[in-house]
Design a protein around this motif. Structure first.
Motif, mmCIF file in Angstrom:
data_model
loop_
_atom_site.group_PDB
_atom_site.id
_atom_site.type_symbol
_atom_site.label_atom_id
_atom_site.label_comp_id
_atom_site.label_asym_id
_atom_site.label_seq_id
_atom_site.Cartn_x
_atom_site.Cartn_y
_atom_site.Cartn_z
ATOM 1 N N ILE A 1 -3.293 -0.240 -11.513
ATOM 2 C CA ILE A 1 -2.356 -0.727 -12.518
ATOM 3 C C ILE A 1 -2.403 0.238 -13.691
ATOM 4 C CG2 ILE A 1 -1.724 -2.635 -14.045
ATOM 5 C CD1 ILE A 1 -3.184 -4.519 -12.140
ATOM 6 N N ALA A 2 -1.281 0.845 -14.012
ATOM 7 C CA ALA A 2 -1.211 1.828 -15.100
ATOM 8 C C ALA A 2 -0.316 1.270 -16.206
ATOM 9 C CB ALA A 2 -0.658 3.157 -14.582
ATOM 10 N N ASP A 3 -0.918 0.971 -17.348
ATOM 11 C CA ASP A 3 -0.194 0.361 -18.467
ATOM 12 C C ASP A 3 0.228 1.449 -19.453
ATOM 13 O OD1 ASP A 3 0.858 -1.210 -20.417
ATOM 14 O OD2 ASP A 3 -0.960 -2.339 -20.854
ATOM 15 N N ALA B 1 0.848 -1.194 0.000
ATOM 16 C CA ALA B 1 0.000 0.000 0.000
ATOM 17 C C ALA B 1 0.880 1.240 0.000
ATOM 18 C CB ALA B 1 -0.915 -0.001 1.225
ATOM 19 N N GLY B 2 0.531 2.213 -0.835
ATOM 20 C CA GLY B 2 1.279 3.452 -0.907
ATOM 21 C C GLY B 2 2.583 3.367 -1.671
ATOM 22 N N GLU B 3 2.868 2.211 -2.266
ATOM 23 C CA GLU B 3 4.145 1.971 -2.944
ATOM 24 C C GLU B 3 3.939 1.920 -4.459
ATOM 25 O OE1 GLU B 3 7.616 -1.009 -1.735
ATOM 26 O OE2 GLU B 3 5.931 -2.079 -2.635
ATOM 27 N N THR B 4 4.987 2.310 -5.201
ATOM 28 C CA THR B 4 4.949 2.220 -6.657
ATOM 29 C C THR B 4 5.957 1.182 -7.136
ATOM 30 O OG1 THR B 4 4.282 4.532 -6.945
ATOM 31 C CG2 THR B 4 5.299 3.449 -8.835
ATOM 32 N N LEU B 5 5.443 0.160 -7.806
ATOM 33 C CA LEU B 5 6.277 -0.854 -8.444
ATOM 34 C C LEU B 5 6.244 -0.611 -9.938
ATOM 35 C CD1 LEU B 5 7.761 -3.672 -8.659
ATOM 36 C CD2 LEU B 5 5.467 -4.663 -8.871
ATOM 37 N N CYS B 6 7.397 -0.480 -10.563
ATOM 38 C CA CYS B 6 7.480 -0.349 -12.014
ATOM 39 C C CYS B 6 7.932 -1.668 -12.621
ATOM 40 C CB CYS B 6 8.448 0.764 -12.410
ATOM 41 S SG CYS B 6 7.789 2.432 -12.196
ATOM 42 N N MET C 1 3.149 0.352 -12.226
ATOM 43 C CA MET C 1 3.343 1.102 -13.456
ATOM 44 C C MET C 1 4.071 0.216 -14.466
ATOM 45 S SD MET C 1 2.950 4.242 -14.851
ATOM 46 C CE MET C 1 2.940 5.420 -13.493
ATOM 47 N N ILE C 2 3.428 -0.043 -15.591
ATOM 48 C CA ILE C 2 4.041 -0.818 -16.663
ATOM 49 C C ILE C 2 4.619 0.163 -17.673
ATOM 50 C CG2 ILE C 2 3.594 -2.468 -18.526
ATOM 51 C CD1 ILE C 2 1.219 -3.470 -16.831
ATOM 52 N N THR C 3 5.898 0.065 -17.948
ATOM 53 C CA THR C 3 6.527 1.043 -18.828
ATOM 54 C C THR C 3 7.825 0.495 -19.406
ATOM 55 O OG1 THR C 3 7.345 3.327 -18.954
ATOM 56 C CG2 THR C 3 7.781 2.135 -16.919
ATOM 57 N N HIS C 4 8.246 1.091 -20.526
ATOM 58 C CA HIS C 4 9.581 0.822 -21.054
ATOM 59 C C HIS C 4 10.448 2.069 -20.943
ATOM 60 C CE1 HIS C 4 7.363 2.554 -24.503
ATOM 61 N NE2 HIS C 4 8.511 3.158 -24.735
ATOM 62 N N VAL D 1 11.451 -1.927 -8.588
ATOM 63 C CA VAL D 1 11.477 -2.212 -10.021
ATOM 64 C C VAL D 1 11.521 -3.717 -10.230
ATOM 65 C CG1 VAL D 1 12.737 -1.917 -12.191
ATOM 66 C CG2 VAL D 1 12.678 -0.041 -10.532
ATOM 67 N N ALA D 2 10.734 -4.203 -11.165
ATOM 68 C CA ALA D 2 10.810 -5.599 -11.610
ATOM 69 C C ALA D 2 11.125 -5.581 -13.096
ATOM 70 C CB ALA D 2 9.494 -6.323 -11.342
ATOM 71 N N VAL D 3 12.247 -6.159 -13.479
ATOM 72 C CA VAL D 3 12.678 -6.193 -14.874
ATOM 73 C C VAL D 3 12.204 -7.515 -15.480
ATOM 74 C CG1 VAL D 3 14.628 -6.087 -16.461
ATOM 75 C CG2 VAL D 3 14.699 -4.804 -14.309
ATOM 76 N N MET D 4 11.386 -7.412 -16.519
ATOM 77 C CA MET D 4 10.813 -8.611 -17.139
ATOM 78 C C MET D 4 11.431 -8.836 -18.509
ATOM 79 S SD MET D 4 6.808 -9.602 -17.916
ATOM 80 C CE MET D 4 6.438 -10.015 -16.207
#
Length: 340
Positions: free
Chosen positions: A188-190, A43-48, A221-224, A236-239
């Motif tokens: 979730i923001a794509d 909660a309150g956190e941003t994962l990219c 946040m889904i982003t390149h 950050v999670a690098v996929m």
């Protein structure tokens, strides 16, 4: 109650969303498109979630929301917790209850996500009524309130306009208003800033951050765009090719990347200071399901690949939640040998 802002919180001992294992395939292929995906957000956190196009970033989020085509996408493993409770991807009714209420999504292109045949106010009001027992007038009042909340001027007038009558930035704000209309715990923001000019991009990111601080929601946040990641990410999670190859605190990922793919991504970023030089590139392309390498999925493009890479790489830990899937991590010795 509609119109009342709810402070979203979760116990500090457990993540808001905890994806422990998510694997899925498409069609008759035996190879998983997503293979053992793991990440969490508080909660309150941003994962990219970052990576090239075709790495599975959007697919993983659509799977969690139950929005992938049935009969084509096949969930093969799903161990997920939401607010500490089992989140069952096999229960359509439970997914409908969560979707739009507890978990909301901003899609990449608002012009294709908004219905061109309905006024924007009607579409936001419909999202409100889908999860709340309220009258049409109450839902419209909430819609107007949300348009004002996301910074759209003259919200009462804008409610009666169709998507094509709004600018790209305005349409994206409408999508955000719709996503947040029910005060979700997780957003979730794509790629929410794709195709927007730099000024509007900054406004949209500031808006999401302000609303996050106001409500305490977690954000994926889904982003390149690594510039966006550096600005907003806590984690950050690098996929790559359907696998999380490295994850950890944003500072660790940027300052001490340990997976060759992450290093390649970071090296491809232009610098605003220092001498100009040709940008590094990651050779090749993301493999398809049919051409997926055995073992490490990055091995076909990795400058450090060895025969051992045909076996699944172990997960290496570097402290403070920083992990990478690589046979040779930490990579300091490999990089020194390569430079030499």
């Amino acid at each position: 109650m509609v119109g009342q802002l709810v402070q979203n919180t979760s116990p500090s001992s457990q993540p808001l969303l905890d994806v422990r294992a998510l694997s899925l395939g498409f069609g008759a292929s035996e190879t998983n498109l997503l293979d053992g995906v793991r990440y969490s957000v508080d909660a309150g956190e941003t994962l990219c979630i970052v990576g090239e196009s075709g790495c599975g970033k959007s697919v993983s989020s659509l799977a969690i929301l139950g929005l992938l085509p049935k009969g084509v996408a096949r969930i093969r493993e799903a161990d997920i917790r939401f607010r500490g409770e089992v989140y069952d991807l096999s229960d359509p009714s439970a997914l409908r209850r969560h979707r739009g209420a507890d978990i909301a999504m901003i899609f990449q292109e608002p012009m294709t996500s908004l219905n061109p045949a309905f006024k924007v106010g009607e579409q936001i009001a419909e999202a409100v009524r889908a999860h709340n027992d309220v009258s049409k007038s109450e839902a419209r009042a909430r819609a107007a309130q949300m348009l004002a909340r996301v910074g759209i001027p003259a919200p009462e007038a804008r409610m009666n306009e169709y998507p094509h009558q709004l600018s790209g930035g305005m349409r994206q704000r409408v999508m955000i208003a719709m996503a947040l209309a029910n005060d979700p715990a997780l957003l979730i923001a794509d790629e929410p800033t794709t195709a927007l000019d730099v000024t509007i991009q900054s406004q949209i990111l500031d808006l999401i951050r302000d609303l996050q601080a106001e409500t305490g929601m977690g954000t994926i946040m889904i982003t390149h765009d690594l510039g966006v990641v550096a600005e907003i990410a806590d984690k950050v999670a690098v996929m790559y090719a359907g696998v999380i190859v490295e994850s950890g605190p944003a500072a660790a990922i940027f300052n001490d990347p340990q997976h060759p793919y992450t290093i390649g991504l970071m090296s491809s970023m232009p610098s605003l200071t220092g001498p100009r030089h040709r940008l590094a590139t990651v050779p090749g392309t993301v493999p398809t399901i049919e051409t997926m390498p055995k073992g490490c999925r990055f091995s076909s493009r990795c400058p450090f690949a060895q025969p051992v890479c045909t076996t699944p790489p172990p997960e290496r830990s570097f402290g403070a939640g920083h992990t990478a899937l690589c046979h040779f991590a930490p990579l300091d010795a490999m990089l020194e040998q390569s430079d030499g």
